[in-house]
Motif scaffolding. Sequence first.
Motif, PDB file in Angstrom:
ATOM      1  N   ALA A   6       0.833  -1.192   0.000  1.00 32.37           N
ATOM      2  CA  ALA A   6       0.000   0.000   0.000  1.00 32.37           C
ATOM      3  C   ALA A   6       0.875   1.253   0.000  1.00 32.37           C
ATOM      4  CB  ALA A   6      -0.911  -0.003   1.221  1.00 32.37           C
ATOM      5  N   ALA A   7       0.468   2.231  -0.793  1.00 29.13           N
ATOM      6  CA  ALA A   7       1.233   3.470  -0.893  1.00 29.13           C
ATOM      7  C   ALA A   7       0.935   4.379   0.283  1.00 29.13           C
ATOM      8  CB  ALA A   7       0.891   4.182  -2.200  1.00 29.13           C
ATOM      9  N   GLY A   8       1.948   5.117   0.719  1.00 30.87           N
ATOM     10  CA  GLY A   8       1.738   6.146   1.716  1.00 30.87           C
ATOM     11  C   GLY A   8       0.836   7.235   1.163  1.00 30.87           C
ATOM     12  N   ARG A   9       0.255   8.011   2.074  1.00 35.74           N
ATOM     13  CA  ARG A   9      -0.739   9.002   1.663  1.00 35.74           C
ATOM     14  C   ARG A   9      -0.181   9.988   0.639  1.00 35.74           C
ATOM     15  NH1 ARG A   9      -3.816  13.238   5.717  1.00 35.74           N
ATOM     16  NH2 ARG A   9      -5.139  14.222   4.134  1.00 35.74           N
ATOM     17  N   PHE A  10       1.057  10.418   0.808  1.00 39.82           N
ATOM     18  CA  PHE A  10       1.636  11.409  -0.082  1.00 39.82           C
ATOM     19  C   PHE A  10       2.728  10.805  -0.970  1.00 39.82           C
ATOM     20  CE2 PHE A  10       0.063  13.941   3.547  1.00 39.82           C
ATOM     21  CZ  PHE A  10      -0.808  14.768   2.862  1.00 39.82           C
ATOM     22  N   ALA A  11       2.626   9.499  -1.264  1.00 41.14           N
ATOM     23  CA  ALA A  11       3.652   8.845  -2.074  1.00 41.14           C
ATOM     24  C   ALA A  11       3.789   9.480  -3.467  1.00 41.14           C
ATOM     25  CB  ALA A  11       3.374   7.352  -2.177  1.00 41.14           C
ATOM     26  N   PRO A  12       2.679   9.737  -4.212  1.00 43.46           N
ATOM     27  CA  PRO A  12       2.840  10.393  -5.514  1.00 43.46           C
ATOM     28  C   PRO A  12       3.486  11.771  -5.395  1.00 43.46           C
ATOM     29  CG  PRO A  12       0.676   9.378  -5.373  1.00 43.46           C
ATOM     30  CD  PRO A  12       1.276   9.315  -4.000  1.00 43.46           C
ATOM     31  N   THR A  13       3.168  12.505  -4.324  1.00 44.18           N
ATOM     32  CA  THR A  13       3.779  13.823  -4.121  1.00 44.18           C
ATOM     33  C   THR A  13       5.268  13.694  -3.848  1.00 44.18           C
ATOM     34  OG1 THR A  13       1.706  14.750  -3.301  1.00 44.18           O
ATOM     35  CG2 THR A  13       3.735  15.907  -2.705  1.00 44.18           C
ATOM     36  N   ALA A  14       5.661  12.675  -3.079  1.00 42.06           N
ATOM     37  CA  ALA A  14       7.084  12.449  -2.831  1.00 42.06           C
ATOM     38  C   ALA A  14       7.820  12.154  -4.128  1.00 42.06           C
ATOM     39  CB  ALA A  14       7.263  11.296  -1.841  1.00 42.06           C
ATOM     40  N   LEU A  15       7.196  11.351  -5.000  1.00 39.57           N
ATOM     41  CA  LEU A  15       7.797  11.057  -6.304  1.00 39.57           C
ATOM     42  C   LEU A  15       7.876  12.313  -7.167  1.00 39.57           C
ATOM     43  CD1 LEU A  15       5.989   7.684  -7.085  1.00 39.57           C
ATOM     44  CD2 LEU A  15       8.414   7.969  -6.543  1.00 39.57           C
TER      45      LEU A  15
END
Length: 391
Positions: A6-15
């Motif tokens: 499962a991705a962290g809540r802000f995973a796309p933002t971190a990327l």
Amino acid sequence: MKSAPAAGRFAPTALMLGNLVTGCSVLAPAGMLPELSAGLGISIHAAGLLITFGAVTLCVGSPLTAWLTSRIERRILLATTLAVLALGNLASAFAPDYTSLLIIRLAMLAVGSLYTPQAAGTAALIVPAERRGSTIAYLFLGWSLAAAVGLPLITFIASRYGWRAAYGGVGALGCVSLLLLLLRLPAGLQGAPVDLKTWAAVGRSRTILLLLAITMLQMSGQFVVFTYMGPLLNKLTGAGPDAIGLVFALYGICGFLGVVVATRIVDTAGPYRTSLLFTCLLLAGMSGWALGAGSLVMMAGAVTIWGLGFASTNSMQQVRLVAAAPPLASATVALNTSVLYIGQAVGSAVGGLLFARELLHALGFVAVGFVVLALILVVVTRPRRAAAATA
């Protein structure tokens, strides 16, 4: 088949923020060519070669490193890449001469070439298929922010505190981005291995090869002018560092807006129509630059239109490549990034030759020629009706 963590809540933002660091690392010299020239005792053309040689390293490194590292867990791979970018920029701030700076840059970008394609591939692992297109487009907001915020700040800092301070700032940003990535991106993400059969399958696909050619032509056209945008504005209009920084900001802000719009409409309008729209805007902006050269107002207005297309066109290329052959996405996204950097190398080399010969007005018209060819290929790759919903 084992499901992805499962991705962290802000995973796309971190990327996405990692793309911001990558974009700043790649584009930084363009924002401080005069300071590099004066500080290192070299010509502006030689300073511009930091971009050209860096782009050559990136275009070779992207597919090669994608192949060599395809079996490495994504969080470890991306974090290592960001760490190298951060340390490379910090080391650049202490480079004693041009040769040292160039060597540091090439070593940094040889590893940094991994980040953008692998971040796109990782995004595909952590979001549902129906959100894949918009998420990949979102990641490219990082490149837009690099131009909208990063490049003007680099120009501002370099013009007041020197180019070393600018590199130090990018290095500090890389450290922050690395920390966020480690906190938000889940461990245990594995991409599909890339082998020789994958590259062979890519080479047999006419559609994929044409899409890659579009990316190269779009980027070549832009970097004919972009690499030397600051010195061109100065020579053609007498613009100073603040005015040049403002034009860079307009370019990046509009790039940010362009990607936001592309992200919102791609899932309904489709990647092809979205790509066609923003390639037309790119051509309109480049044409405005060529015809308005000599007038700061007209050139700034042209940059505003051009900016709408600069990052959104490439994000659409990524989406179209993933849709064209999902099983080959790891390879095609890496190759798209590679030809993007080939385009940067070709465009900046052509622009450098023209700039060195004082053919300042010619740069815009040569850039337009590249983008016209890209638009023709966009039309040629229009999906057939049966596949229109997914291409």
